[in-house]
Design a protein around this motif. Structure first.
Motif, PDB file in Angstrom:
ATOM      1  N   ALA A  75       9.525   1.478  -5.415  1.00 13.62           N
ATOM      2  CA  ALA A  75       8.911   2.458  -4.524  1.00 13.62           C
ATOM      3  C   ALA A  75       9.572   2.399  -3.160  1.00 13.62           C
ATOM      4  N   GLY A  76       9.795   1.172  -2.692  1.00 21.86           N
ATOM      5  CA  GLY A  76      10.445   1.003  -1.396  1.00 21.86           C
ATOM      6  C   GLY A  76      11.803   1.673  -1.375  1.00 21.86           C
ATOM      7  N   GLN A  77      12.541   1.506  -2.462  1.00 20.92           N
ATOM      8  CA  GLN A  77      13.873   2.109  -2.566  1.00 20.92           C
ATOM      9  C   GLN A  77      13.782   3.626  -2.539  1.00 20.92           C
ATOM     10  N   LEU A  78      12.865   4.135  -3.327  1.00 22.14           N
ATOM     11  CA  LEU A  78      12.705   5.577  -3.401  1.00 22.14           C
ATOM     12  C   LEU A  78      12.285   6.164  -2.063  1.00 22.14           C
ATOM     13  N   ILE A  79      11.325   5.455  -1.398  1.00 19.25           N
ATOM     14  CA  ILE A  79      10.814   5.961  -0.125  1.00 19.25           C
ATOM     15  C   ILE A  79      11.937   6.007   0.911  1.00 19.25           C
ATOM     16  N   SER A  80      12.725   4.943   0.945  1.00 15.62           N
ATOM     17  CA  SER A  80      13.713   4.930   2.022  1.00 15.62           C
ATOM     18  C   SER A  80      14.987   5.712   1.683  1.00 15.62           C
ATOM     19  N   ASN A  81      15.156   6.168   0.455  1.00 15.04           N
ATOM     20  CA  ASN A  81      16.388   6.899   0.139  1.00 15.04           C
ATOM     21  C   ASN A  81      16.201   8.298  -0.429  1.00 15.04           C
TER      22      ASN A  81
ATOM     23  N   TYR B  74       0.827  -1.206   0.000  1.00 16.01           N
ATOM     24  CA  TYR B  74       0.000   0.000   0.000  1.00 16.01           C
ATOM     25  C   TYR B  74       0.859   1.252   0.000  1.00 16.01           C
ATOM     26  N   ALA B  75       1.982   1.198   0.720  1.00 14.82           N
ATOM     27  CA  ALA B  75       2.890   2.335   0.740  1.00 14.82           C
ATOM     28  C   ALA B  75       3.336   2.644  -0.689  1.00 14.82           C
ATOM     29  N   ALA B  76       3.642   1.600  -1.440  1.00 12.56           N
ATOM     30  CA  ALA B  76       4.056   1.783  -2.829  1.00 12.56           C
ATOM     31  C   ALA B  76       2.936   2.418  -3.643  1.00 12.56           C
ATOM     32  N   ILE B  77       1.732   1.932  -3.424  1.00 12.52           N
ATOM     33  CA  ILE B  77       0.595   2.453  -4.189  1.00 12.52           C
ATOM     34  C   ILE B  77       0.391   3.935  -3.877  1.00 12.52           C
ATOM     35  N   VAL B  78       0.431   4.261  -2.592  1.00  9.75           N
ATOM     36  CA  VAL B  78       0.250   5.647  -2.175  1.00  9.75           C
ATOM     37  C   VAL B  78       1.368   6.507  -2.763  1.00  9.75           C
ATOM     38  N   PHE B  79       2.584   6.019  -2.700  1.00 10.08           N
ATOM     39  CA  PHE B  79       3.737   6.763  -3.188  1.00 10.08           C
ATOM     40  C   PHE B  79       3.634   7.011  -4.689  1.00 10.08           C
ATOM     41  N   PHE B  80       3.255   5.994  -5.395  1.00  5.26           N
ATOM     42  CA  PHE B  80       3.098   6.140  -6.845  1.00  5.26           C
ATOM     43  C   PHE B  80       1.972   7.091  -7.192  1.00  5.26           C
ATOM     44  N   ALA B  81       0.881   6.963  -6.446  1.00  2.00           N
ATOM     45  CA  ALA B  81      -0.269   7.819  -6.728  1.00  2.00           C
ATOM     46  C   ALA B  81       0.089   9.273  -6.446  1.00  2.00           C
ATOM     47  N   ASN B  82       0.820   9.495  -5.390  1.00  2.00           N
ATOM     48  CA  ASN B  82       1.179  10.850  -4.996  1.00  2.00           C
ATOM     49  C   ASN B  82       2.125  11.483  -6.014  1.00  2.00           C
ATOM     50  N   ASN B  83       3.084  10.706  -6.520  1.00  2.00           N
ATOM     51  CA  ASN B  83       4.059  11.267  -7.446  1.00  2.00           C
ATOM     52  C   ASN B  83       3.680  11.063  -8.906  1.00  2.00           C
ATOM     53  N   ARG B  84       2.561  10.338  -9.066  1.00  2.00           N
ATOM     54  CA  ARG B  84       2.007  10.128 -10.399  1.00  2.00           C
ATOM     55  C   ARG B  84       3.029   9.548 -11.382  1.00  2.00           C
ATOM     56  N   PHE B  85       3.794   8.605 -10.957  1.00  2.00           N
ATOM     57  CA  PHE B  85       4.761   7.969 -11.853  1.00  2.00           C
ATOM     58  C   PHE B  85       4.039   7.306 -13.020  1.00  2.00           C
TER      59      PHE B  85
END
Lengths: 997, 360
Positions: free
Chosen positions: B206-212, B176-187
């Motif tokens: 997404a996990g990589q992007l979120i944590s770095n 879900y974190a990935a989904i939210v992250f993608f939705a927010n940044n509209r990749f």
């Protein structure tokens, strides 16, 4: 000023959005008792308000405390318009008035609205301070009332049975007799004002009125109990009659008793000075006095046992402590019980019982030896025309009607040579102005000498059969009887078939397992008004009774069984039909003769085609009987044959079922046809109807494998229950098409409905196999023309297949003890197994540990509340009785389609009712509802207007129980080894030992 | 002729009875009659000696129960302290986990799209394309949107927030974190060239992007910390351009990588010939990330500028790994290159993402 009621409103949660603009709510609470109302502050803009109010104090009469509920209303504050009600909580504070029950009500209650259902929850704290003076209320009426609240220990008998009882619960010290009361009022729904007020206001008026009336009723019954010298009502049955235009009747019956805490001494002279106390346990002293009002004193185990006293004094305060109550193992007790067998054949009719107006007992379970003889079912019905109750304070007509019926029951019992009626109940069915009043029970001879000293034990084996022996002899028999020698003792006469309304007595010996047997019948009747309708019903009733009885008998024979327990016959009246439903649990009683087969006889001999057909049918029947014998594991010992000597050719006979309205029609053509060696039950097939009936008999599907069902508390022949209990309610309603309705057609439809319903129930609980549907309580109603509604409540209970053998049949003591474990968690066997503690299996310990962990896991969540229609939960120990639960709810909707149609509406409502019962029990500090019943489920719909309304009345006893080991998931039951009994004991002892260290 | 019709049929247990199989049918958006059909084929009938009517009744009943429960499942924390249904804790967990589970085919369709009404309107096309019922599509979409709305404004780590508010398992919360992250940044994930990538590939990235790359990677008490990329970092990325604009640096970098890889890979000559193009590709992606539009195109750019050229030269995954390690590390030896921290933060993520994305 006898009492002070204090309430505190803490918080709310999950409230509905009342202000669309802000999506929030400005909630406040009104707390009302009697005519006094308090309000909390408004907690603005929140769906989870924290009021944390001050203590609201009400100074009230104890009479009001008993009658009135505490009324909590949650509202949304609105500056410009009227405040909107969110919903209400009614809290019955009765449990707080008893010294024995709950001390505080504290918890989350669902906020209920009759139109919207549950809308959030509210956290409430309620306490009562009673101004008590035991000395004063021995005399003053006010004191009496205080005491009378104690009468709500509705199902205490079971707990208080004389054998070693549940720790911290009661022992039956004396049975005083039958109590009844009824109160009437105008139904708010039918008052003129109803035309101008909102449905919500009308529903709330009704809920409140019924709550008040049932409070009043309980108080009045309580007064009667006190007059009789008792302190409790056992087997309390309360019913509502919605008589429509003519009013609302709330009536109740019960048995007045004196309950004592085991080992507690009679209270000494009460302290003189009146004082303000929160709680003060007090007991009335029951002095057995001679004379007509003498209570049937029952004190089975010598309280002189020093052991019991010691245990009591040391452990009475610790809820969880191991308290071996007065031991069943004491030889003195068996000597006492034995006395009853000295006069098995003679009629014991002590003056006390004889002189009592109604020697009726509403309970269905008895201490061993209490029932001396069982005569058979007695029932009476009468059809009445309702008229308006003009003076609610003098409900004489209703009283007179019931009086009449009870007299009839009493005379039927007398005719059977019995002086008492046990398992007694009353019911009504109303359609427009016509009302059927019914009463039924089991005629019996009770043993009043039980407590007398100096009785001899004349051998253990007789006790199994004694209650089956007829209370009359061949010559004085009230009707042509078919008697045989008792197959167990060979000395006394027994009937060939026994029908009763009670539970299977503990001492009874059965072969194999029992099963649910139902007779179902639908009869069309012409639509008529008033007098004409009443006459039509009266004419119909005898035939229906007769036919139901015949069906029961046939089905019993087909199952190779010879006795029915828990028989309940319900006749429901509708505009154009009458529905009859008889349910009972069939068993094979070892003492009774083996039932001969069923033989079919054609009326016209010589007709080859028919004879061919009949012989086919006969073969089918024989196969069915043989199959059932195997299915229910019926293989009685054949000693019976020898004991009974030469079989006497006796005429066919119906069992002792007395029906006041149908005596003339019960006579059947008597045929004397032998089937094999034994007497066959002959079915005469004279027309196609009979053939149809026969077919339907044979097509009654047995329960799927792994399932059993019974309408008694537990299934005879199953002994190793686990604590997995799933209580459920199922409601079905079918509409008959407009096609040409025939008796046969509607009959089949009704039969199919019941069969399909059972099949669905089995399917629903299939994950619990091996499983028994216990206490299956069917009730049928005809809410509208062409509509038939069936409501079922039952408990699905898992048992251990391997442990189903009744252990230790050789010694009566062992068996008794065993059954007690199942029923009331007997602890007295524990000392025996303490020695074997060291060898206790590690598996067992692991399990008990895991139970504790699951408990702690769920502790911060909502309390799990178990509900069961039974008076116990296997493998649990009762720690505390918390009070009676008697709740009445109305739900109405004018958006039926939006709520998912009738099924969606009712599904939601029943779910809500369960939730509210659980919440109340949890708030009392409990975790179980025993003897739960859905007494009323009245459903009305008007699909054209998109409307529906439903009234539900539920009751039960709230308890705190301790689950020895929990089966947390119902997918697969905990497997218990064959030595189930010992197993539990060890478990328990292990805890005890660890506590001692 | 049937003379009776069942008007009302209700079963309520004190402990709410829920069949996991039926629950799945309900979640999958089957109609009652379809569910009954499938159950009949499943053999449950013989098992319990039941009839089709019994199954119909049971299925209807359970569907109603689930519908009543659905409101609570929208705020799973309520399920634990509501009073309406008595459901054992492990069953509650099952109900929640299943309710929030989603089909990978579905999530691929909406991943990176704005969770708006417009997208919801297009769900019938998604349903047609994926074969997932519209009802199920709507549930999954609403779940995405609900989780998005709740965690959007919360402080603290994204995955933890999702777990505490929706009581999901670690795995599902990460998805879900990935989904939210993608939705927010509209990749952008929908282009044809990206079709070969699975949801799990993206979830990993997404996990990589979120944590770095997010604000939360440096400061963990900022609002939106895990959903928005660190603007400062993106700005800093422009500094990396020197690696391709400075000819000396570019040559040095190339020779260092070539030295390290010589003899260790079969595609050495292709790598050598293509090095400058590849490096330009990666660093241009970095330099453009200050534009929101280019952030959206991150994945498509990675594929077009880097993955596709390598693939056409038939690099193996091992070749790719070797190259990326030495490409990243060699930059440290370049003495005039001063942006080591930014370089590592950038390449760490890019390396993992490319390795994850480099498959057929």
């Amino acid at each position: 000023m006898p009492g002070k009621l204090k309430a505190k409103i803490l918080a709310g949660r999950h409230l509905p959005v009342m202000d669309r603009a802000s999506d929030l709510t400005d909630a406040f609470v009104e707390v009302k008792f009697g005519n006094t109302t308090f309000k909390t502050d408004v907690f603005p803009k929140s769906l989870n308000p924290q009021w944390n109010s001050e203590w609201f104090k009400f100074e009230v009469d104890d009479e009001d405390l008993q009658d009135e509920p505490l009324q909590i209303t949650v509202l949304d504050h609105d500056t410009y318009s009227a405040n909107d009600a969110i919903g209400k909580v009614y809290i019955d504070i009765d449990p707080l008035l008893s010294t024995e029950a709950a001390t505080v009500i504290s918890g989350w209650f669902p906020i209920y609205d009759t139109i919207h259902g549950i809308r959030g929850e509210i956290s409430v704290l309620v306490k009562v301070e009673l101004f008590s003076d035991s000395n004063r209320f021995r005399q003053s009426s006010c004191g009496v009332k205080f005491f009378s609240v104690f009468c709500n220990t509705r199902d205490a008998l079971h707990l208080s049975c004389p054998a070693p009882s549940i720790p911290r619960c009661y022992r039956l010290a004396a049975v005083h007799g039958f109590v009844e009361e009824l109160v009437v009022n105008e139904d708010p729904e039918h008052q003129w004002i109803d035309r101008i007020r909102t449905p919500r206001a009308s529903n709330e008026a009704r809920q409140r009125l019924i709550s008040l009336m049932s409070g009043e009723l309980q108080r009045k019954i309580g007064l009667k109990v006190l007059e009789m010298g008792g302190n409790a009502v056992v087997g309390y049955l309360q019913c509502f009659d919605l008589e429509g235009e003519s009013g609302l009747v709330v009536r109740a019956i019960g048995t007045a008793c004196t309950l004592e805490k085991p080992g507690s001494l009679p209270p000494s002279a009460p302290s003189a000075s009146p004082s303000m106390e929160t709680k003060e346990p007090s007991y009335p002293v029951t002095v057995p006095s001679p004379g007509p009002s003498a209570p049937l004193k029952y004190q089975p185990f010598s309280s002189s046992s020093p052991k019991s006293c010691r245990h009591q004094s040391s452990c009475s305060d610790t809820d969880l402590s191991f308290v071996p109550k007065i031991g069943i193992g004491s030889s003195g007790s068996s000597g006492k019980e034995g006395c009853s067998f000295k006069m098995p054949q003679k009629q014991v009719t002590p003056s006390a019982l004889e002189q009592r107006e109604f020697p009726f007992f509403t309970f269905t379970r008895f201490p061993p030896g209490f029932l001396l003889h069982v005569g058979g079912v007695v029932s009476a019905r009468s059809v009445k025309l309702l008229d308006r109750i003009y003076n609610p304070d003098e409900p004489e007509t209703r009283d007179a009607w019931w009086e009449e019926i009870r007299q009839e029951i009493k005379s039927h019992a007398k005719a059977l040579g019995c002086h008492a009626v046990v398992g007694y109940s009353e019911s009504t069915s109303i359609c427009d102005e016509v009302c059927i009043l019914s009463a039924a029970g089991t005629a019996a001879v009770l043993d009043p000498t039980l407590m007398q000293e100096g009785c001899l034990d004349d051998g253990g084996e007789h006790r199994y059969c004694v209650f089956c022996h007829v209370p009359y002899d061949d010559f004085n028999s009230p009707f042509p009887a078919h008697l045989a020698q008792c197959c167990t003792c060979g000395r006394h006469k027994v009937p060939d078939v026994l029908f009763t309304t009670i539970e299977l007595p503990r001492e009874a010996k059965v072969s194999g397992k029992g099963c649910l047997i139902q007779a179902r019948l639908c009869r069309l009747k012409k639509k008529a008004q008033g007098e004409a309708s009443a006459t039509a019903v009266s004419n119909l009733l005898p035939f229906m009774e007769y036919e139901l009885h015949t069906q029961l008998m046939n089905k019993l024979k087909l199952r190779a069984m010879n006795a029915l327990f828990g028989l309940r016959v319900q006749i429901s009246l509708g505009e154009n039909m009458v529905v009859g439903l008889a349910s009972a649990t069939g068993v094979y009683l070892n003492a009774l003769p083996s039932p001969g087969g069923v033989q079919i006889a054609g009326k016209t001999p010589g007709d080859t085609a028919q004879e061919q057909h009949i012989s086919n049918m006969q073969r089918k029947i024989n196969d069915t009987i043989a199959g059932n014998k195997e299915l229910y594991e019926i293989n009685p010992l054949e000693v019976a044959e020898d004991v009974s000597g030469s079989p006497i050719p006796e005429p066919q006979r119906r069992p002792r079922l007395f029906r006041s309205v149908s005596e003339s029609s019960t006579e059947v053509p008597e045929l004397d046809l032998a089937y094999g060696r034994k007497d066959a039950f002959v079915l005469e097939i004279d027309d196609t109807d009979a053939l149809e009936d026969m077919h339907s008999l044979l097509t009654d599907a047995p329960a799927p494998s792994g399932f059993y069902s019974c309408n008694t508390e537990v299934m005879p022949g199953i002994y190793s229950w686990t604590s997995a209990v799933q209580m459920f309610t199922s409601v079905r309603m079918f509409r008959l098409g407009n096609a040409n309705l025939t008796n046969q057609g509607v009959n089949k439809a009704f039969n199919d409905l019941c069969e399909d319903l059972l099949k669905s129930l089995y399917f629903k609980v299939r994950s619990m196999v091996p499983c028994c549907l216990c206490h299956l309580n069917f009730s049928v109603a005809v809410p509208e023309e062409e509509l038939v509604q069936v409501t079922v409540t039952a408990a699905a209970m898992t048992f251990d297949k391997d442990g189903s053998q009744e252990p230790n049949r050789t010694t009566p003591r062992g068996e008794l003890g065993f059954k007690w474990i199942l029923n009331t968690e007997l602890m007295s066997l524990c000392p025996v197994s303490v020695s074997s503690l060291e060898t206790g299996s590690p598996l067992l310990r692991d399990r008990s540990r895991s139970v504790r962990s699951t408990h702690s896991y769920s502790s911060n969540a909502v309390t799990v509340v178990k509900m069961t229609p039974l008076s116990f939960i296997p493998n649990t120990r009762i720690i505390k009785y918390l009070g009676i639960i008697n709740m009445f709810f109305i739900r109405e909707t004018s958006s039926l389609r939006e709520e998912g149609g009738v099924s969606g509406f009712l599904h939601g409502f029943i779910t809500e009712v369960f939730a509210m019962v659980r919440a109340h029990v949890a708030a009392l500090g409990g975790n179980a509802v025993l003897s739960y019943q859905m007494k009323e489920c009245v459903f009305m719909e008007n699909p054209n207007k998109n409307q529906a309304q439903c009234l539900i009345n539920v009751s039960g006893d709230a308890f705190l129980v301790y689950v020895r080991f929990e089966c947390t998931h119902t997918h697969w039951p905990v497997r218990v080894s064959t030595g189930a009994v010992k197993y539990h004991c060890q478990d328990h002892c292990a805890q005890r030992v660890s506590r001692l260290h | 002729m049937e003379i009776m019709s069942v008007e009302l049929d209700v079963f309520v247990g004190n402990t709410t009875i829920m069949d996991e199989e039926v629950y799945q049918f309900w979640l999958d958006g089957y109609t009652v009659s379809d569910a009954v059909k499938v159950r009949m084929e499943g053999g449950v009938l013989e098992e319990c000696e039941a009839s089709a009517e019994v199954l119909q009744s049971d299925t209807m009943d359970q569907y109603r129960t689930f519908q009543m429960c659905e409101r609570l499942l929208h705020t799973p924390a309520k399920l634990a302290n509501q009073l309406l249904f008595q459901i054992p804790p492990h069953r509650q967990a099952m109900l929640i986990e299943r309710y929030y589970a989603f089909d990978s085919a579905f999530v691929r369709e909406v991943l990176g799209k704005k969770l708006s009404k417009g997208t919801k309107k297009d769900l019938d096309d998604v349903s047609l394309k994926t074969g997932i019922t519209l009802k199920s599509c709507r549930r999954q979409f609403d779940n995405f949107k609900r989780v998005f709305k709740v965690v959007e404004e919360l402080k603290g780590p994204l995955v933890e927030n999702i777990q505490t508010h929706f009581l999901l398992s670690d795995k599902l919360a990460r998805d879900y974190a990935a989904i939210v992250f993608f939705a927010n940044n509209r990749f952008e994930t929908g282009k044809r060239k990206l079709q070969y990538l699975s949801f799990q590939d993206f979830a990993f990235c997404a996990g990589q992007l979120i944590s770095n790359w997010t604000v939360g990677a440096v400061d963990n008490m900022v609002e939106d910390m895990d959903v928005d990329l660190d603007k400062e970092f993106l700005q800093d990325l422009k500094d990396l351009k020197i690696l391709i604009t400075d000819k000396d640096l570019l040559d040095q970098h190339k020779s260092l990588v070539c030295t390290a890889l010589r003899g260790k890979t079969k595609v050495y000559s292709e790598m050598e010939a293509n090095f400058k193009n590849l490096s330009r590709g990666l660093i241009n992606i970095a330099a453009k990330l200050t534009n929101t539009k280019d952030v959206r195109d991150l994945f498509i750019d990675l594929v077009e500028k880097f993955i596709e050229p390598c693939r056409s030269d038939r690099w193996t995954a091992a070749d790719m790994k070797l190259f990326l390690i030495h490409y990243t590390n060699s930059a440290h030896i370049l003495d005039t290159f001063k942006h080591q921290v930014t370089w590592d933060r950038y390449m760490g993520v890019i390396k993992s993402c490319i390795l994850k994305m480099y498959h057929d």
